[in-house]
Scaffold this motif. Structure first.
Motif, PDB file in Angstrom:
ATOM      1  N   CYS A  76      54.652  61.447  16.391  1.00  0.00           N
ATOM      2  CA  CYS A  76      54.264  62.318  17.491  1.00  0.00           C
ATOM      3  C   CYS A  76      53.297  63.397  17.007  1.00  0.00           C
ATOM      4  O   CYS A  76      53.345  63.760  15.841  1.00  0.00           O
ATOM      5  CB  CYS A  76      55.500  62.964  18.139  1.00  0.00           C
ATOM      6  SG  CYS A  76      56.428  64.077  17.063  1.00  0.00           S
ATOM      7  N   SER A 107      53.911  62.237  22.725  1.00  0.00           N
ATOM      8  CA  SER A 107      55.204  61.833  22.176  1.00  0.00           C
ATOM      9  C   SER A 107      55.902  63.030  21.552  1.00  0.00           C
ATOM     10  O   SER A 107      55.272  64.042  21.259  1.00  0.00           O
ATOM     11  CB  SER A 107      54.970  60.751  21.124  1.00  0.00           C
ATOM     12  OG  SER A 107      56.190  60.348  20.560  1.00  0.00           O
ATOM     13  N   THR A 119      58.309  58.626  15.182  1.00  0.00           N
ATOM     14  CA  THR A 119      57.469  58.677  16.382  1.00  0.00           C
ATOM     15  C   THR A 119      55.981  58.755  16.052  1.00  0.00           C
ATOM     16  O   THR A 119      55.156  58.299  16.825  1.00  0.00           O
ATOM     17  CB  THR A 119      57.805  59.908  17.248  1.00  0.00           C
ATOM     18  OG1 THR A 119      57.652  61.080  16.458  1.00  0.00           O
ATOM     19  CG2 THR A 119      59.200  59.796  17.832  1.00  0.00           C
ATOM     20  N   ALA A 128      53.499  57.488  22.005  1.00  0.00           N
ATOM     21  CA  ALA A 128      54.735  57.576  22.784  1.00  0.00           C
ATOM     22  C   ALA A 128      55.201  56.177  23.179  1.00  0.00           C
ATOM     23  O   ALA A 128      54.405  55.339  23.606  1.00  0.00           O
ATOM     24  CB  ALA A 128      54.518  58.417  24.035  1.00  0.00           C
ATOM     25  N   THR A 184      57.004  52.739  14.683  1.00  0.00           N
ATOM     26  CA  THR A 184      56.828  53.749  15.738  1.00  0.00           C
ATOM     27  C   THR A 184      57.112  53.142  17.116  1.00  0.00           C
ATOM     28  O   THR A 184      57.517  51.983  17.235  1.00  0.00           O
ATOM     29  CB  THR A 184      55.362  54.224  15.787  1.00  0.00           C
ATOM     30  OG1 THR A 184      54.550  53.087  16.142  1.00  0.00           O
ATOM     31  CG2 THR A 184      54.896  54.803  14.475  1.00  0.00           C
ATOM     32  N   GLY A 185      56.766  53.907  18.147  1.00  0.00           N
ATOM     33  CA  GLY A 185      56.879  53.465  19.529  1.00  0.00           C
ATOM     34  C   GLY A 185      56.066  52.223  19.845  1.00  0.00           C
ATOM     35  O   GLY A 185      56.267  51.605  20.904  1.00  0.00           O
ATOM     36  N   ASP A 235      63.792  61.339  12.879  1.00  0.00           N
ATOM     37  CA  ASP A 235      62.373  61.053  13.108  1.00  0.00           C
ATOM     38  C   ASP A 235      61.690  61.281  11.769  1.00  0.00           C
ATOM     39  O   ASP A 235      61.497  62.420  11.350  1.00  0.00           O
ATOM     40  CB  ASP A 235      61.794  61.976  14.185  1.00  0.00           C
ATOM     41  CG  ASP A 235      60.351  61.590  14.530  1.00  0.00           C
ATOM     42  OD1 ASP A 235      59.777  60.725  13.826  1.00  0.00           O
ATOM     43  OD2 ASP A 235      59.804  62.163  15.502  1.00  0.00           O
ATOM     44  N   HIS A 288      61.858  60.829  21.379  1.00  0.00           N
ATOM     45  CA  HIS A 288      61.480  59.451  21.718  1.00  0.00           C
ATOM     46  C   HIS A 288      61.903  58.423  20.666  1.00  0.00           C
ATOM     47  O   HIS A 288      61.759  57.221  20.899  1.00  0.00           O
ATOM     48  CB  HIS A 288      59.972  59.360  21.952  1.00  0.00           C
ATOM     49  CG  HIS A 288      59.507  60.145  23.147  1.00  0.00           C
ATOM     50  ND1 HIS A 288      58.181  60.405  23.400  1.00  0.00           N
ATOM     51  CD2 HIS A 288      60.202  60.735  24.147  1.00  0.00           C
ATOM     52  CE1 HIS A 288      58.069  61.117  24.511  1.00  0.00           C
ATOM     53  NE2 HIS A 288      59.282  61.341  24.983  1.00  0.00           N
ATOM     54  N   VAL A 289      62.419  58.872  19.536  1.00  0.00           N
ATOM     55  CA  VAL A 289      62.992  57.912  18.582  1.00  0.00           C
ATOM     56  C   VAL A 289      64.100  57.109  19.278  1.00  0.00           C
ATOM     57  O   VAL A 289      64.347  55.951  18.939  1.00  0.00           O
ATOM     58  CB  VAL A 289      63.536  58.625  17.313  1.00  0.00           C
ATOM     59  CG1 VAL A 289      64.377  57.673  16.470  1.00  0.00           C
ATOM     60  CG2 VAL A 289      62.387  59.158  16.464  1.00  0.00           C
TER      61      VAL A 289
END
Ligand SMILES: [Zn+2]
Length: 267
Positions: free
Chosen positions: A215, A228, A213, A219, A186-187, A4, A232-233
């Motif tokens: 984060c 996030s 992320t 998210a 990113t997400g 990340d 979540h990566v």
């Protein structure tokens, strides 16, 4: 295995939760996290986290959106932080013209022009420290890609930048690659309405991109709207591999090689 490359682990959202968060990340195959500073205080917290956890690294810098809280000259303090062995980049730094003083409800102490001038000055100070110390830069730009690239270009033969949370066109991506820099996603790439970003990712050469992320923000689906975290990566990587038409393993190999090249201070 993924890194990340852009997380804000020092934010209060994650207080007291770092060990559990690292465990969830490891279970998801995220073996390394770069915690990004957004002010000197935030950067010092990122360095502290990095010094206490093997798989956390730090970037130190001052975010352009917090420019009005910045002292006139951050260079001396930034140099001290940046010399820590687990600091792998300067940032996040850059330009953000999305929320200019004239667009805010409250009266601002500065005009839009002065706000931009101060952001540019803060960006330049961080580029200077990065060049001195041989570190690359984590660049935030919003509604300011042209100005950020223009300011970056004179330094492009000496240091590299990663334009993070990339949502621009393939054309802007091409300009960034032309100055020996990278983009990271990113997400947002998992969002249904993000056709433009998906197209840019599809067009980005495999060796010019990293994943992140950002984060606690952004998210990915199916966590969209929630907090996030680095684990979540995994969702970002799955969607990115689908868009690129390659396996997750191939994406891992390519992005991990890029991470080690771009952040050489990583062991
Ligand atoms: Zn960030």
């Amino acid at each position: 295995m993924f890194t990340d490359t852009h997380a804000h682990l020092d934010y209060p959202e994650f207080a007291w939760e770092i060990p559990a968060l690292l465990e969830r990340a490891a279970e998801a195959g995220i073996h390394r996290i770069i915690s990004i500073g957004t002010s000197l205080e935030s950067s010092a917290r990122a360095v502290d986290l990095a010094s206490r956890h093997d798989n956390i690294y730090a970037a130190v810098g001052w975010h352009p959106s917090h420019v009005l809280e910045a002292p006139d000259d951050i260079r001396a303090d930034l140099r001290v932080l940046a010399r820590h062995p687990k600091v792998v980049a300067i940032g996040e730094t850059g330009l953000d013209y999305y929320r200019l003083p004239s667009t805010q409800n409250q009266p601002s102490p500065v005009s839009d022009a002065e706000y931009k001038r101060r952001q540019s000055n803060l960006f330049e100070q961080q580029i200077e420290v990065a060049r001195e110390l041989g570190l690359n830069c984590v660049i935030h730009q919003r509604a300011a890609s042209e100005a950020a690239l223009e300011q970056w270009r004179p330094h492009a033969d000496r240091i590299r930048g990663v334009f993070h949370c990339f949502i621009e066109s393939a054309e802007v991506m091409t300009q960034i690659i032309a100055v020996n820099s990278l983009v990271s996603f990113t997400g947002i790439v998992t969002f249904k309405n993000a056709e433009g970003v998906k197209a840019t990712l599809a067009a980005t050469p495999l060796d010019k991109l990293m994943l992140e992320t950002d984060c606690p923000y952004l998210a990915p689906v199916p966590f969209r709207g929630k907090r996030s975290e680095p684990a979540h990566v995994q969702q970002v990587a799955t969607e990115a591999a689908r868009i690129k038409g390659i396996t997750v393993e191939a994406l891992s190999q390519a992005t991990e090689r890029t991470v080690r090249e771009f952040f050489p201070a990583i062991k």
